[in-house]
Motif scaffolding. Structure first.
Motif, PDB file in Angstrom:
ATOM      1  N   PRO A  65       0.609  -1.170   0.026  1.00 16.11           N
ATOM      2  CA  PRO A  65      -0.045  -0.026   0.086  1.00 16.11           C
ATOM      3  C   PRO A  65       0.870   1.179  -0.047  1.00 16.11           C
ATOM      4  N   SER A  66       0.177   2.293  -0.451  1.00 18.81           N
ATOM      5  CA  SER A  66       1.214   3.657  -0.612  1.00 18.81           C
ATOM      6  C   SER A  66       1.043   4.406   0.717  1.00 18.81           C
ATOM      7  N   PRO A  67       1.889   5.291   0.968  1.00 13.10           N
ATOM      8  CA  PRO A  67       1.843   6.004   2.174  1.00 13.10           C
ATOM      9  C   PRO A  67       0.368   6.715   2.360  1.00 13.10           C
ATOM     10  N   GLN A  68      -0.205   7.130   1.226  1.00 13.40           N
ATOM     11  CA  GLN A  68      -1.358   7.917   1.426  1.00 13.40           C
ATOM     12  C   GLN A  68      -2.529   6.737   1.931  1.00 13.40           C
ATOM     13  N   VAL A  69      -2.486   5.556   1.275  1.00 14.43           N
ATOM     14  CA  VAL A  69      -3.475   4.547   1.830  1.00 14.43           C
ATOM     15  C   VAL A  69      -3.169   4.050   3.149  1.00 14.43           C
ATOM     16  N   LEU A  70      -2.070   4.038   3.581  1.00 13.77           N
ATOM     17  CA  LEU A  70      -1.700   3.639   4.921  1.00 13.77           C
ATOM     18  C   LEU A  70      -2.428   4.858   5.956  1.00 13.77           C
ATOM     19  N   ALA A  71      -2.234   6.144   5.487  1.00 16.85           N
ATOM     20  CA  ALA A  71      -2.614   6.977   6.147  1.00 16.85           C
ATOM     21  C   ALA A  71      -3.976   7.044   6.542  1.00 16.85           C
ATOM     22  N   ALA A  72      -4.823   6.734   5.491  1.00 20.19           N
ATOM     23  CA  ALA A  72      -6.170   6.740   5.260  1.00 20.19           C
ATOM     24  C   ALA A  72      -6.665   5.514   6.274  1.00 20.19           C
ATOM     25  N   VAL A  73      -6.254   4.353   5.917  1.00 21.08           N
ATOM     26  CA  VAL A  73      -6.469   3.225   6.671  1.00 21.08           C
ATOM     27  C   VAL A  73      -6.185   3.398   8.212  1.00 21.08           C
ATOM     28  N   GLY A  74      -5.052   4.176   8.654  1.00 16.68           N
ATOM     29  CA  GLY A  74      -4.698   4.259  10.103  1.00 16.68           C
ATOM     30  C   GLY A  74      -5.783   5.377  10.741  1.00 16.68           C
TER      31      GLY A  74
END
Length: 275
Positions: A65-74
């Motif tokens: 996953p991209s950093p953006q996806v990780l931030a959104a999931v977090g």
């Protein structure tokens, strides 16, 4: 990237969230829930990704996953800053440490230990190996110098000394085991190839149900202060605070033992005469 650990971490954090804690999710009465926590589709919607994509992440089949996806999931899973960092490492978005050798102790850190005088203190690395200590810590806990190097580890010592030094305060000792599991979980994400760390985790998990449960739960929330009860052969039972401080610029942590001012334990510590 550890797909299996990433999947397990996401699943356990999702299951730990109650629907009433998350705005925008369906209340429990609208449709029966067969699993604890949020549904995968609810997390996906909150994170702005497709349900199939999120499902693949939890099934260890997804791409990195991209950093953006990780931030959104977090954000969707309401992760703490420490959990977000751990998530990034599991997903291969944070640099891994490759040096798994025992850390060297800076001279100023060792000097600090001895300047603490009657306050018991020692230095540990990321594996919880005890690298240096002051005389007060040796008198309070054990003669570290007389132990083989592999036994100078806070977890191994806690188990070895459980019958002689630690009291029967199961709650306090259980909390120490859970905190140790959280620390080593974060270390394992930074050092995924550290074989000695893996052996330590397997050894302690087989001996401590509290450690094993916390390890399975991916608990990575640090608790810098813990209450512990120690039974000293001369000072009797002591109720102490175990404080852990990260030394800036290193991977070392300073562990010190103190007692509440004016307490019987504080008076007993004041009588401690380092050898």
């Amino acid at each position: 990237m550890s797909k299996r650990d990433l999947a397990d971490f996401l699943r356990r954090r999702r299951e730990a969230l109650r629907p009433d804690q998350v705005p925008g999710t369906h209340p429990p009465g609208r449709r029966a829930r067969r699993t604890p926590g949020l549904r995968r589709e609810e997390v996906a919607a909150l994170a702005g990704v497709s349900t199939s994509y999120y499902e693949r992440l939890e099934q260890a089949r997804g791409p990195r996953p991209s950093p953006q996806v990780l931030a959104a999931v977090g954000t969707a899973l309401q992760l703490t800053p420490t959990e977000r960092e751990h998530l990034s490492r599991l997903a291969g978005q944070a640099p891994l440490s490759t040096d798994t050798d025992r850390a060297s102790v800076p001279a100023d850190a060792e000097e600090l230990l001895h300047r603490l005088g009657p306050i018991p203190a020692y230095l540990v690395d990321e594996r919880e190996d005890i690298l240096a200590w002051n005389a007060a810590a040796a008198t309070l806990i054990t003669d570290f110098a007389a132990l083989p190097a592999e036994e100078r580890n806070t977890l191994r010592l806690a188990i070895r000394l459980s019958d002689t030094l630690c009291s029967a305060a199961a709650g306090a000792e259980g909390e120490f085991a859970r905190q140790s599991a959280a620390e080593l979980r974060m270390t394992s994400a930074r050092h995924p190839a550290d074989r000695a760390l893996g052996e330590l985790v397997n050894e302690i998990a087989a001996l401590s149900p509290d450690f094993a449960a916390a390890w399975r739960d991916h608990d990575v929330r640090p608790r810098p202060t813990l209450r512990k009860r120690l039974r000293h052969p001369e000072l009797g039972e002591l109720e102490l605070e175990r404080r852990t401080l990260l030394l800036p610029g290193t991977d070392l942590r300073l562990v010190i033992y103190t007692a509440d001012p004016g307490s019987a334990s504080a008076a007993a510590l004041a009588r401690l005469e380092p050898s």
